[in-house]
Design an enzyme around this catalytic site. Sequence first.
Site, PDB file in Angstrom:
ATOM      1  N   LYS A  64       4.715   4.800  -1.611  1.00 47.20           N
ATOM      2  CA  LYS A  64       4.977   6.238  -1.773  1.00 47.20           C
ATOM      3  C   LYS A  64       6.408   6.603  -1.391  1.00 47.20           C
ATOM      4  O   LYS A  64       7.036   7.460  -2.009  1.00 47.20           O
ATOM      5  CB  LYS A  64       4.003   7.042  -0.896  1.00 47.20           C
ATOM      6  N   PHE A  85       0.843  -1.203   0.000  1.00 47.19           N
ATOM      7  CA  PHE A  85       0.000   0.000   0.000  1.00 47.19           C
ATOM      8  C   PHE A  85       0.878   1.253   0.000  1.00 47.19           C
ATOM      9  O   PHE A  85       1.802   1.351  -0.814  1.00 47.19           O
ATOM     10  CB  PHE A  85      -0.993  -0.050   1.169  1.00 47.19           C
ATOM     11  N   SER A  86       0.635   2.179   0.904  1.00 44.73           N
ATOM     12  CA  SER A  86       1.296   3.485   0.784  1.00 44.73           C
ATOM     13  C   SER A  86       2.781   3.480   1.146  1.00 44.73           C
ATOM     14  O   SER A  86       3.437   4.515   1.000  1.00 44.73           O
ATOM     15  CB  SER A  86       0.551   4.520   1.616  1.00 44.73           C
ATOM     16  N   VAL A  87       3.295   2.342   1.589  1.00 50.40           N
ATOM     17  CA  VAL A  87       4.758   2.235   1.705  1.00 50.40           C
ATOM     18  C   VAL A  87       5.379   2.494   0.332  1.00 50.40           C
ATOM     19  O   VAL A  87       6.499   3.009   0.224  1.00 50.40           O
ATOM     20  CB  VAL A  87       5.151   0.847   2.261  1.00 50.40           C
TER      21      VAL A  87
END
Lengths: 436, 436
Positions: free
Chosen positions: A157, A153-155
């Site tokens: 980013k 997921f947003s890791v």
Amino acid sequence: MTRTTHLQRASLTLLLTGLLCGPANAASTPLDAKASDPQVMGWMQGFPPAADKQITFSNYLRFPHTRWAFSHIRELLPTTTVGRAGTAVSVLPQAPREDIDALEFQLADGTKMTWAQSLNANYTDGILVLHRGKVVYERYFGALQADRPHMAFSVTKSFIGTLAAMLVAEGVLDAQASVAIYVPELADSGFGNASVRQVMDMTTGIRYSETYSDPSAEIWEYSRAGNLIPRPADYSGATSLYAFLQKVQAEGQHGDAFAYKTVNSDVLAWVVQRASGTSFADLLEQRIWGKLGAEQDAYIVVDQVGTQFAGGGMNASLRDMARFGEAMRNNGRFNGQQIVPEAVVADIRTGGDPAKFAGAGCATLPGWSYRNMWWVASEEQGMFAARGIHGQTIYVDPKAEMVIARFASNPVAANGANDPVSLPAYAALANYLNAR
Amino acid sequence: MTRTTHLQRASLTLLLTGLLCGPANAASTPLDAKASDPQVMGWMQGFPPAADKQITFSNYLRFPHTRWAFSHIRELLPTTTVGRAGTAVSVLPQAPREDIDALEFQLADGTKMTWAQSLNANYTDGILVLHRGKVVYERYFGALQADRPHMAFSVTKSFIGTLAAMLVAEGVLDAQASVAIYVPELADSGFGNASVRQVMDMTTGIRYSETYSDPSAEIWEYSRAGNLIPRPADYSGATSLYAFLQKVQAEGQHGDAFAYKTVNSDVLAWVVQRASGTSFADLLEQRIWGKLGAEQDAYIVVDQVGTQFAGGGMNASLRDMARFGEAMRNNGRFNGQQIVPEAVVADIRTGGDPAKFAGAGCATLPGWSYRNMWWVASEEQGMFAARGIHGQTIYVDPKAEMVIARFASNPVAANGANDPVSLPAYAALANYLNAR
């Protein structure tokens, strides 16, 4: 019944990205970690699985389906490879500490809990702790195994943020230039006159909501645009991530305040790809993944026209995530190479402006800030982290010489649900490891 | 305009499987290999690619899109991993022969052609020749690279056939038992009273057409069932591969004659998975892929409920395909291990009944037969091959101590289009290598 009706009827408590600072609003009490174990649930067993045990594109984002799905994303969505580049696997020295499970710590409300209990509380799928570069703790639960990539997921980013910062350091990318210089297609969008730096630090002023309980929130159309959830039969919205980005409107002033909005990460990936002439996946492979001595290829979810989802589409093995964390702890150096320039790591560790962060509602992160798509604690504390919804993290604590990589499938789509347990657990472990 | 209308309007000359023996009926003259090179065509360049240069789920099976798509299947479809299992890569010794390109040979009609010309004639994406275990020739064209898996199409069948034969040799699977013993769901289908052996050798009597020019041919519904091509909005057919198999009717007598029908391979996979309790991908990884010292993970396309497409869904790197071919040439031994039992290879090499094969219309393969989902030449000739539509092959010539692995994207969906050039080329190379 269309797929969408089906979806809308479901108690979708989550989605692919965002709400990293939001409070934990579970509509009802979900099954606990042991009861929702994919083996216990019987998901996807047999050939074929029974009809009520099938996990498909139409239901994979519903808890407890997620507990299986997050370890099997490539079986549900098109993806592209981030290769390990045929390199020798870098050795992670072992120094297991069986005593960690019994480590007791206290939550803010005074509740006592052991480390082992905290893993269940947060629906941990896998967790690996490095102390002074050695593996002191490594556990897998549910559907996750050491060789299986899990949705980060947003890791994700923090990877595009690091790559962008590397290109800025090299002069390939001008952080002060406006987005429209690199991506003219965004000139008329809310992003057009934002600087690349504002995108990197998520201080853009744009109209975009990631409030999952609101069916009109932009996150829903963004997810449909990216082919991450089914579209209704009469769908007339954007059919790619980048088509959606062009429709995002301005709201407020760029640079005023940090506001966590996933779309910034895909704007940044668009900018980075245009500046470098290289796709996010290829850049990640060339600059980072192919140098770590990774054990497994990683992969990134792609939309209908092949756009790699930089806002939250990366999947990787837990050990490889820990390798990257260890590289960051060592100021960019790992596996005998300077992988990320020291100055880039220093810039991340310096953090963003805490004053701009303070109003974002991240109650669990007092004094933190956001820089190059990393979450950064105060200088005194020194931690920095990549964070993904449902409890994903790469948590680097340089003072404690500790790195934690964790994958999880917490039913609540907000790190407000993990932090009250995870952050005290991490702090207690940091103390414990260094006291002994 | 629905996706299906879009598809139906297109000049679809091909599909994922089959017609391995059919004649080459190209509707019109397609672009040649150089003109259809994906780089020349400009497919999927830039971020995002221009609208008319995008390859998507809706158009990927159209030539010349195929020349890019066959090297990027995971970016278009859900897939599952066949892992290399973290083993050391097995060395393929190098002994390059630059003289091979100029080797001249003659087609049946007297036309002369060089080896290099033959590669273009057949839209070769990659080819690797092992002679006495050494790489004498290795070339990549178009979108393919050494580290990139390519769609193997029906070469996949030889993997499930080999695994089935291994389980038979171990007594885990009874080749004489009827299919319904292992898969009760197929009892009322045409397959129910066929023996596992008849399925393995494709001598089942079933109603199933792979004639692509006929819109009512079963291959179309099978492909929609498997989510390999878009479904119309009002689609009411089967929504998984196995749901379709249960609808296949009997036609003729089991055991009478070889008839190439892809559905047999998925029936076999269903049987094998039930008998072993292990998925095709896991079995392939445990028994073969993880022992070869493969360079890359392979992968298999899955349908909407995760069924691995054994009829044609495997993707792998060219070098790894060559490794498997070399194992088969060496009676199952490779990388210091007996990977496939000698008796299983011997059974494959003995072949099926040529009399049952003779009526199947395989004009380019006189005297051949089909056994355990391998194509087998006469004992005098000694070759055996895995063959996939559009020119995929693992071609083993034990007498010449030669193995050829090839990936291709010939616009014609019938090996009748490749064989008239490929088979004389392979024979000429076998002679040439052994004469020198």
